[in-house]
Design a protein around this motif. Structure first.
Motif, PDB file in Angstrom:
ATOM      1  N   ALA C 125       1.530  -1.283   0.229  1.00 59.66           N
ATOM      2  CA  ALA C 125       0.130   0.139   0.204  1.00 59.66           C
ATOM      3  C   ALA C 125       0.862   1.426   0.229  1.00 59.66           C
ATOM      4  O   ALA C 125       1.642   0.794   0.853  1.00 59.66           O
TER       5      ALA C 125
ATOM      6  N   VAL E   6      -3.357  -0.264  -4.173  1.00 59.17           N
ATOM      7  CA  VAL E   6      -2.710  -1.068  -3.092  1.00 59.17           C
ATOM      8  C   VAL E   6      -2.509  -2.315  -3.836  1.00 59.17           C
ATOM      9  O   VAL E   6      -2.854  -2.402  -5.230  1.00 59.17           O
ATOM     10  N   ILE E  52      -8.738   1.804   3.579  1.00 57.03           N
ATOM     11  CA  ILE E  52      -7.811   1.261   2.731  1.00 57.03           C
ATOM     12  C   ILE E  52      -8.521   0.194   3.076  1.00 57.03           C
ATOM     13  O   ILE E  52      -8.021  -1.057   2.115  1.00 57.03           O
TER      14      ILE E  52
END
Lengths: 136, 136, 136, 136, 136, 136
Positions: C125, E6, E52
C-alpha cells in the motif's frame, strides 16, 4: 536443501533504551516486512516443503498479537529492546513452537529442519534470525 | 545465527581485460548497490548485532574511495579486473579490517563471526563474497 | 515533461481517530519510504531538473522533524489524523515552501512546475499527493 | 565463498493434484522469476565465478523448454506436481547437467561447488533448491 | 490530486490468438501483480482517499473470479485475448462498477475521480489502464 | 488511457561538467535501468498497446549504441552533460523516431499517443522524460 518463503508485515510502535540508539530512544515506529523461510532436505509426497496456505496462516497468526501495537506496552517484551534482531528471533521462536505443535501438520513437523525469519525495516536495512527447528 | 544488513551504493567506471568480457572490455561503468551483512550467534546487551548507525557509516567510509571513480586508475586494482566478484571481496576485506580495528566497538569486534558483501550490478545480475571475520 | 525523483524514509509512531481505522486506532507505527518527484518542462543549462544533491538534502531536512517521532505529540498535527495521504501532502507542502524560499536555487525555483510526494507504508500500500509548485 | 546470480523468467500453465492445493488444483498459471546462483571458493584468472554471458545463456536454454508451456502436458512431469519447489530442483538439476557437460567451460566445471535456484511465484512467496554441483 | 494504491495478485492460465503473440499462442500462464490506484482531489473528513481495508477487500473480490482460473474457459472473455492490457481494463471496469454501487461508501463514491489498474506480468513488463470513475 | 512498459538496462561511463555535480565531475559510471512506456487511448484488434516483442527489441536496439560505452567519447553528446534526465530524453527521442519509421508497425505508429522513458540510476534516484509521440 529446499526452502519455502512467505511474506507478510506488521506496523508497530516502540522505543529503545541505550545511548547507542540515539534518536530511536524516542517513541517511534516501523513497518516490518516479515519473510518466514522454512527449510527441509526433501519434499513431501505432494512435492512441497509445506502447505503454503498453512504457512501463510501461521505467519499471520504469529504476527497478529504484534500488529498495530505499541511494543513498549506488551508484557512479554518488558525490559527488552524490541530491535529488528530481537523481533526476528521472537517471531521465529513463536513460529517454531506452532510448527512443533502441529500447525503445519505432522509430516512437516517431522521433516522440517530449519527456520529463518527476516525483518525488513526499510529499503536500506534488515535483520534475520535462523535456527534449527528441532531442539537438540 | 543473527544477520544484520545495510545497503548503500557506488557509481564507478571501469573496463575489463580478457576476451570473455566481450563489449565490457571497453570503458563503461556501473551502479553497484552494495549490501553489507554481519553475522553473529548471539546479540549484545542492547539486543543488536551491531550499532546500525556505525555499520552504515562503516560501509559509507569503505565505499567512499571507490565512489565516483574510474577504477582503472586506482593503483590498488592495477593488473586486476574489478569485476563484481572482485569488488565484493575487496569491500568485504576492507570492512573486515575496519571492524578488526574497532570501527564497530570492542564488543562487536569480538562477537561478530561472519561478513557477506553483495553487489547488485543490475536488476538481472549480482555477486557476493562471504567470509569469516576472524582469521584462523 | 521531465521528472526527477529521490528516495528517503522516516520511522514514526502514531494512532488514528475514527472507527474506519479499526485496529489502527491503537498506537502503532510505520516506516514510510518517501519519494519526492519534481517536474519541469525543460532542463537547466547543466542538463538537469535540479541539483540532485540539494534535492536529497531538501528531502532529508523536510523529513527530519518527523523522523523517530510519535506524530500524535507534534502540535502541527493536533486534531488531524496523520494518514499516509495527509503526510504525503504535508511533506509536499513543506518541500514546496522550501523550494519557493530558494532551497534548490533561483533557476529551479522559477522553472519547476510540479511536485509529487509518494509514501510507501508497506509492500502492499502507498499514497501520493501531487500539486503545482507555484500558486495560482 | 563467492556467489554469482543471474535472473530470468518463465510464464507457464499447470494444475496440482492433492486436496492440500485447494483452488490451485484447477488449471491456472504463474510467472516464475528464476534466479540461478553459482558458488565457488575462489575466482578464476579473470576474476569471475563464471562468464556471466554464458551463465545467462545457460539459464535461458534451461528455461526454454518450459517457457510458454502447459506443464501438465510435458511428459517429464507426468505424475508429478510441478510445484515451485519441484521446478526449482528440476531447473537446478538441468543447469547442473549442462555445467558438468561443459556449458560454462572446463575451468568453471571443475571449480564450481554449489548451485542454488530460486523461483519467485509472486511478491509474497518463493522457493529455492540448493545442492552441490559435483556428485559424491 | 491524491492517490491511494493497494496491491494484490492472481495466478492464471490463458492463451492468445494472433501470430503477433508467437509462442504465447500456446496455453501458458502468468502471475499478475495487480495495483489498484484511486484518485481524488480532496481527502475525506478522516484524512483518507478511501478506507484502505475496504479498498483491499474490493480488489480481492474483483480478482477472486479470475484467480486460479484458465481464462480461456471464462465466458466473459470468449472471443477476446486476455492480454495484460485487456485484463487491466477489465479489472478497472469491475472495480469501478463496485465503487459506483457503493463498495467504498457513499462519500467515496461521490468524491473519487479516477481509477488506474496496473498489472505486472514479470520484472520486465507491465501494463495499465486509467479512466475516470464517473461516466460523462 | 492504456500504458505498456518494458524494462532493459545499460552500463555506461561518463563525467559531468559544472560545479553543481561535485565528485560526479570525475569520470565515473552508472547502471541505468531503463523503462520504456507507450501510451494509447484504445487497444488494437489483438487487445494490445503494441507487440511487446517488438517493443523489447526496439528498446534494446535504441540502447545498444550506448551500452558498454564511455558516453564522453560519443560525438552525439559532445558539449552536453549526459545526465539521467538528458539520457531519458535522448532515449525517448530515438525510440520515437524508430516508432514513426514503423518499428512497431503501421497500426501502432498511428495509434500511439505518448511515450515516457524512466532511467533509474540507483535504488534512491531516477528521472524520466515524457512527450507526445506525434509532432504538432
Amino acid at each position: 536443501m529446499f526452502c519455502l518463503t512467505v511474506r507478510d508485515h506488521i506496523m508497530i510502535a516502540h522505543s529503545f533504551r541505550g545511548e547507542v540508539f540515539g534518536p530511536a530512544q524516542r517513541l517511534h515506529g516501523a513497518t516490518f516486512v516479515v519473510d518466514l523461510e522454512l527449510q527441509r532436505p526433501d519434499l513431501d509426497e505432494n512435492g512441497i516443503v509445506a502447505d503454503i496456505g498453512l504457512v501463510s496462516e501461521l505467519l499471520k497468526a504469529v504476527l497478529a498479537p504484534l500488529n498495530y501495537r505499541n511494543l513498549d506496552e506488551l508484557p512479554e517484551f518488558a525490559g527488552r529492546n524490541t530491535t529488528t534482531e530481537v523481533l526476528a528471533r521472537e517471531i521465529a521462536d513463536r513460529a517454531r513452537v506452532q510448527i512443533l505443535h502441529g500447525a503445519l501438520g505432522d509430516e512437516a513437523k517431522g521433516a522440517l529442519q530449519g527456520i529463518k525469519v527476516t525483518l525488513r525495516e526499510s529499503h536500506l536495512a534488515w535483520a534475520s534470525y535462523e535456527t534449527r527447528l528441532q531442539a537438540g
